[in-house]
Write an enzyme that holds these catalytic residues in place. Structure first.
Site, PDB file in Angstrom:
ATOM      1  N   ASP A   3      34.250  40.977  48.997  1.00 11.82           N
ATOM      2  CA  ASP A   3      34.838  40.178  48.027  1.00 11.82           C
ATOM      3  C   ASP A   3      36.105  39.343  48.524  1.00 11.82           C
ATOM      4  O   ASP A   3      36.975  40.082  49.498  1.00 11.82           O
ATOM      5  CB  ASP A   3      35.437  41.119  46.985  1.00 11.82           C
ATOM      6  CG  ASP A   3      35.242  40.348  45.501  1.00 11.82           C
ATOM      7  OD1 ASP A   3      35.475  39.298  45.302  1.00 11.82           O
ATOM      8  OD2 ASP A   3      34.596  41.274  44.709  1.00 11.82           O
ATOM      9  N   ASP A  37      36.107  35.163  44.676  1.00 11.54           N
ATOM     10  CA  ASP A  37      36.530  35.272  43.374  1.00 11.54           C
ATOM     11  C   ASP A  37      37.049  34.159  42.915  1.00 11.54           C
ATOM     12  O   ASP A  37      38.087  33.463  43.723  1.00 11.54           O
ATOM     13  CB  ASP A  37      37.638  36.463  43.395  1.00 11.54           C
ATOM     14  CG  ASP A  37      38.035  37.017  42.128  1.00 11.54           C
ATOM     15  OD1 ASP A  37      37.105  37.496  41.407  1.00 11.54           O
ATOM     16  OD2 ASP A  37      39.133  36.793  41.677  1.00 11.54           O
ATOM     17  N   GLU A  88      32.450  32.556  42.849  1.00  6.92           N
ATOM     18  CA  GLU A  88      32.491  32.833  41.544  1.00  6.92           C
ATOM     19  C   GLU A  88      33.025  31.790  40.653  1.00  6.92           C
ATOM     20  O   GLU A  88      34.182  31.310  40.978  1.00  6.92           O
ATOM     21  CB  GLU A  88      33.373  34.285  41.319  1.00  6.92           C
ATOM     22  CG  GLU A  88      33.047  34.665  39.706  1.00  6.92           C
ATOM     23  CD  GLU A  88      34.135  35.429  39.283  1.00  6.92           C
ATOM     24  OE1 GLU A  88      33.974  36.050  38.166  1.00  6.92           O
ATOM     25  OE2 GLU A  88      35.320  35.212  39.853  1.00  6.92           O
ATOM     26  N   HIS A 112      30.515  43.743  37.530  1.00  6.52           N
ATOM     27  CA  HIS A 112      31.716  44.611  37.068  1.00  6.52           C
ATOM     28  C   HIS A 112      32.781  44.200  36.125  1.00  6.52           C
ATOM     29  O   HIS A 112      33.621  45.050  35.521  1.00  6.52           O
ATOM     30  CB  HIS A 112      32.731  44.911  38.351  1.00  6.52           C
ATOM     31  CG  HIS A 112      33.400  43.625  38.625  1.00  6.52           C
ATOM     32  ND1 HIS A 112      32.434  42.587  39.318  1.00  6.52           N
ATOM     33  CD2 HIS A 112      34.526  43.326  38.891  1.00  6.52           C
ATOM     34  CE1 HIS A 112      33.303  41.527  39.627  1.00  6.52           C
ATOM     35  NE2 HIS A 112      34.469  42.064  39.306  1.00  6.52           N
ATOM     36  N   ASP A 113      32.489  42.930  35.363  1.00  3.30           N
ATOM     37  CA  ASP A 113      32.992  42.200  34.420  1.00  3.30           C
ATOM     38  C   ASP A 113      32.361  42.317  33.077  1.00  3.30           C
ATOM     39  O   ASP A 113      33.054  41.688  31.984  1.00  3.30           O
ATOM     40  CB  ASP A 113      33.639  40.682  34.616  1.00  3.30           C
ATOM     41  CG  ASP A 113      34.499  40.750  36.090  1.00  3.30           C
ATOM     42  OD1 ASP A 113      35.379  41.759  36.245  1.00  3.30           O
ATOM     43  OD2 ASP A 113      34.498  39.734  36.573  1.00  3.30           O
TER      44      ASP A 113
HETATM   45  O1  TEU Z   1      36.846  37.431  37.236  1.00  2.00           O
HETATM   46  C1  TEU Z   1      36.860  36.158  37.076  1.00  2.00           C
HETATM   47  C2  TEU Z   1      37.158  35.830  35.488  1.00  2.00           C
HETATM   48  O2  TEU Z   1      36.570  34.938  35.177  1.00  2.00           O
HETATM   49  C3  TEU Z   1      37.365  36.882  34.422  1.00  2.00           C
HETATM   50  O3  TEU Z   1      38.472  36.801  33.773  1.00  2.00           O
HETATM   51  C4  TEU Z   1      36.224  37.258  33.697  1.00  2.00           C
HETATM   52  O4  TEU Z   1      35.776  36.205  32.990  1.00  2.00           O
HETATM   53  C5  TEU Z   1      36.284  38.484  32.663  1.00  2.00           C
HETATM   54  O5  TEU Z   1      37.074  39.304  33.446  1.00  2.00           O
HETATM   55  C6  TEU Z   1      35.183  38.743  31.929  1.00  2.00           C
HETATM   56  O6  TEU Z   1      35.473  39.998  31.120  1.00  2.00           O
HETATM   57  C7  TEU Z   1      37.341  37.703  38.452  1.00  2.00           C
HETATM   58  C8  TEU Z   1      37.025  39.368  38.846  1.00  2.00           C
HETATM   59  O7  TEU Z   1      35.559  39.303  38.931  1.00  2.00           O
HETATM   60  C9  TEU Z   1      37.745  40.107  37.839  1.00  2.00           C
HETATM   61  O8  TEU Z   1      37.402  41.449  37.977  1.00  2.00           O
HETATM   62  C10 TEU Z   1      39.033  39.756  38.363  1.00  2.00           C
HETATM   63  O9  TEU Z   1      39.945  40.526  37.146  1.00  2.00           O
HETATM   64  C11 TEU Z   1      39.532  38.429  38.258  1.00  2.00           C
HETATM   65  O10 TEU Z   1      38.547  37.772  38.803  1.00  2.00           O
HETATM   66  C12 TEU Z   1      40.943  38.262  38.743  1.00  2.00           C
HETATM   67  O11 TEU Z   1      40.665  38.538  40.028  1.00  2.00           O
END
Ligand code: TEU
Ligand code: CA
Length: 550
Positions: free
Chosen positions: A98, A195, A246, A319-320
Site C-alpha cells: 500500500d 491510496d 484507489e 478493508h473499508d
Molecule cells: O480510503 C479512501 C476513501 O475513500 C475512504 O474514505 C472510503 O471511502 C471510506 O473509508 C469508506 O467508508 C483509503 C483507505 O482505503 C482507507 O482505509 C483510509 O482510511 C483512507 O484512504 C485514508 O488513507
C-alpha cells in the site's frame, strides 16, 4: 520493461493486524502472514496486497504513516518483511504494498520538523492557509482545516486531523516520494496499491467560495495526471510491476486517463460506483440494499467501458467495506453459503483482475456489533459522534447503521478454526471476533467439499488460462429484471452464460432469444438439480448456474 502479467493475476488482500498473530499479543503480524502463505497459494491467488505495515501512530490503522522506511514494531521488523518477500516469491506469490502518499501522519518527521521550524523546508511539504481555513469538511468529520499553533496557520487534511495532506506541487516532496518508492521496488516488491491517488492534486489557491464538499475540487485535481506521468517516467517504468490506484468518485472516462492502455500512468484503478449504490438518506451510512437493476447498469458500463481501453478491478469488498456476503448476498444461515458462491462466480467470471479480501473466500459475514465500544475504526466512531451528538440520528438507529456499513465489519480477525480465538491469536484480539467464527472458519471449510472455500478455488481454477475470461466480450441480459443478474461472454465462437439470482425468493429465468438452454452445457452451479421448464428455469434463492457453448 513492462509485461501485462497483472491481467492474469489474482490478488489476495491482507489486512495485517487482523490476519494472523504469531507472537500472542492479539495483533496480526508479518510472521503470521508467512505462516499462511501456503494457504493463500492454495486458493489460486498469485499476488498479495498488504495494507500499510509502516511505522504509524495508528490513528487510521496505518494509513497515517510516520516513517515510510520502517515497519511498525507491532507487525515485525524489516528482517521479517524481507523474509516474507522471499518466502512469498519462492511460492510464486508476488507482493504489492500500500502506498499512502496523499497524506502522512502528523508525527512524520516532515510535519514535525517543518512545523517546529527545525527544518523550514519541510513546512512546504504540506498545504497551508494563512487566512481563515476553507469551508471544506474532512471525510472523517469536522473541518478539513487543522490549526497548527507553531505555524499559526491552517493545514489541509481531507482525512483525520492527524493526517495532513502532502503538497504535491512541491518538486522536492515529489522527489522524496519517488526515492522512497524506488527504495521499496529495489527491495524486490512487485508493485503498489496507491491510496486515494485521485486526490493528490489540490487547486491552488484553495477556493474560498465553496460549500463543504471538497470532492469536486480535489478528486481528479488539476495536476494529477501530470504527477502520475512523472511518477511513471521517473519510477514505475523501470520495473516490471503492477500498479492499481484507489480512485473514489471516478468515471469510466477518467479511469481511461489514469489507467488507459496508452495513458502512461497506472495499470488499473479501483472505482467505487458499484459499492456506493446504497448511499441514501444517511449518506454512505445508509443500510439500504443495493438495487440490482442499478448494480447491473454500473457493472455493465464498466465492463464495456474499459474494454480494449483499460482493465477492470473485480472486487465486492475491501478493508473499508462491509462484508460482501452481508451486503450483496444474505448472511442468514440458510443463504450464506449459497449467496457467497453466487457472488463469487458473478464477479470473477467478468473481465478484469480479481481481488479477494481476506475472509471473503470463506464467506465471512459482518460481525453485527451492537455497542460503540466494539468499534475501533476512526471513521465509524467520528460518524457516530457526528450523527448522535448532534441529535440527527438516535443512538440505537446509528448502531444499526454502523452494523451494516462500518469499515470494522471487514476488520475482525480472520477465522481459521473453531479453537481459542478462531486460531487467530493465543490472546484476546485487538478487535472482537465476529459472532460467526465457530461455524465459519477455514478448517471447517477445508473439510466440507461444498464450502465457499472450495468454490473459490474452483472458480479461480476455471478462470486460469481461460482466454474467454481474459478476452471475451461482455453482454448483459435481461437488464431490467429486478432479481436476476445474467450475462454472456463470447470469445472466438465459445460462449459462457452466467445466471445469478440475487433474491431470497423463487424467481423465473427465461433465456432470451438466441439462447436455447438445451444446447448449452452446465459448468457450475450452487444447488443440485434445477426445475427446468421450457427455455428457462425457476431460480431458487441465490441460485447460480454457469453454462458454456462451443
Ligand atoms: O480510503 C479512501 C476513501 O475513500 C475512504 O474514505 C472510503 O471511502 C471510506 O473509508 C469508506 O467508508 C483509503 C483507505 O482505503 C482507507 O482505509 C483510509 O482510511 C483512507 O484512504 C485514508 O488513507
Ligand atoms: Ca502479533
Amino acid at each position: 520493461m513492462q509485461t501485462e502479467w497483472w491481467k492474469d493475476a489474482v490478488v489476495y488482500q491482507i489486512y495485517p493486524r487482523s490476519f494472523q498473530d504469531s507472537n500472542g499479543d492479539g495483533i496480526g503480524d508479518l510472521r503470521g502472514i508467512i505462516q499462511r502463505l501456503d494457504y493463500i497459494r492454495s486458493l489460486g491467488a498469485t499476488v498479495i496486497w498488504l495494507c500499510p505495515i509502516y511505522a504509524s501512530p495508528l490513528i487510521d490503522n496505518g494509513y497515517d504513516i510516520s516513517d515510510y522506511y520502517a515497519i511498525h514494531p507491532e507487525l515485525g521488523t524489516m528482517e521479517d518483511f524481507d523474509c516474507l518477500l522471499r518466502q512469498a516469491h519462492q511460492r510464486g506469490l508476488r507482493v504489492i504494498m500500500d502506498l499512502v502518499v496523499n497524506h502522512t501522519s502528523d508525527q512524520h518527521r516532515w510535519f514535525q520538523e517543518g512545523t517546529s521550524g527545525q527544518n523550514p523546508a519541510y513546512r512546504d511539504y504540506y498545504i497551508w492557509e494563512t487566512e481563515k481555513p476553507n469551508r471544506w469538511g474532512s471525510w472523517f468529520g469536522g473541518s478539513a482545516g487543522g490549526y497548527n499553533t507553531q505555524v499559526g496557520a491552517h493545514y489541509l487534511h481531507i482525512f483525520a486531523k492527524k493526517q495532513p495532506d502532502l503538497n504535491w506541487q512541491n518538486p522536492a516532496l515529489r522527489d522524496e516520494i519517488y526515492r522512497m518508492m524506488s527504495w521499496w521496488l529495489n527491495k524486490g516488491i512487485d508493485g503498489f496499491r496507491m491510496d486515494v491517488i485521485s486526490l493528490i492534486s489540490k487547486p491552488d489557491p484553495i477556493p474560498r467560495d465553496t460549500g463543504s464538499d471538497l470532492s469536486p475540487y480535489c478528486i481528479n485535481g488539476p495536476q494529477v495526471h501530470t504527477y502520475l506521468k512523472e511518477m511513471r517516467q521517473k519510477v514505475l517504468a523501470k520495473y516490471d510491476i503492477m500498479t492499481v490506484g484507489e480512485c473514489p468518485g471516478i468515471t469510466v472516462q477518467e479511469a481511461q486517463k489514469y489507467a488507459g492502455t496508452d495513458s502512461g500512468e497506472l495499470n488499473m484503478v479501483f472505482q467505487f460506483e458499484h459499492t456506493s449504490l446504497t448511499d441514501g438518506k444517511y449518506g454512505k451510512w445508509s443500510a439500504d440494499r443495493t438495487d440490482l437493476v442499478k448494480l447491473k447498469e454500473v457493472l455493465n458500463r464498466w465492463q464495456n467501458g474499459l474494454r480494449e481501453t483499460s482493465w477492470n478491478c473485480l472486487f465486492w469488498g475491501n478493508h473499508d467495506q462491509p462484508r460482501a456476503v452481508s451486503k450483496f448476498g444474505c448472511d442468514l444461515p440458510e443463504y450464506r453459503v449459497l449467496s457467497a458462491k453466487m457472488l463469487c462466480a458473478c464477479l470473477y467470471l467478468m473481465q478484469g483482475t480479481p481481488y479477494i479480501y481476506q475472509g471473503e473466500e470463506i464467506g465471512m459475514p459482518n460481525p453485527h456489533f451492537t455497542s460503540l465500544e466494539q468499534y475501533r475504526d476512526i471513521e465509524s466512531i467520528c460518524a457516530y459522534h457526528d450523527f448522535v451528538d448532534s441529535g440527527v440520528v438516535e443512538k440505537r438507529m446509528m448502531l444499526t447503521l454502523l452494523a451494516h456499513t462500518s469499515r470494522d465489519n471487514a476488520r475482525t480477525p480472520m477465522q481459521w478454526n473453531s479453537r481459542f480465538c478462531a486460531g487467530f491469536s493465543s490472546a484476546p484480539p485487538w478487535i472482537s471476533l465476529g459472532y460467526s467464527w465457530r461455524a465459519v472458519n477455514v478448517e471447517q471449510e477445508e473439510k466440507d467439499e461444498n464450502s465457499v472455500l472450495h468454490f473459490y478455488r474452483d472458480i479461480l481454477a476455471f478462470r486460469k488460462g481461460n482466454p474467454l475470461i481474459r478476452y471475451g466480450t461482455f453482454e448483459l441480459l435481461c437488464a431490467d429484471d429486478p432479481h436476476i443478474f445474467a450475462y454472456v461472454r463470447t470469445y472466438q465462437g465459445k460462449r459462457l452464460l452466467v445466471i445469478c439470482c440475487f433474491a431470497s425468493e423463487f424467481t423465473r429465468f427465461d433465456a432470451p432469444e438466441g439462447i436455447t438452454l438445451d444446447d448449452w452445457t452446465l459448468e457450475l452451479s450452487n444447488y443440485d438439480g434445477c426445475f427446468v421448464i421450457g427455455n428457462g428455469f425457476t431460480a431458487r434463492p441465490y441460485k447460480l448456474r454457469v453454462y458454456s457453448l462451443g
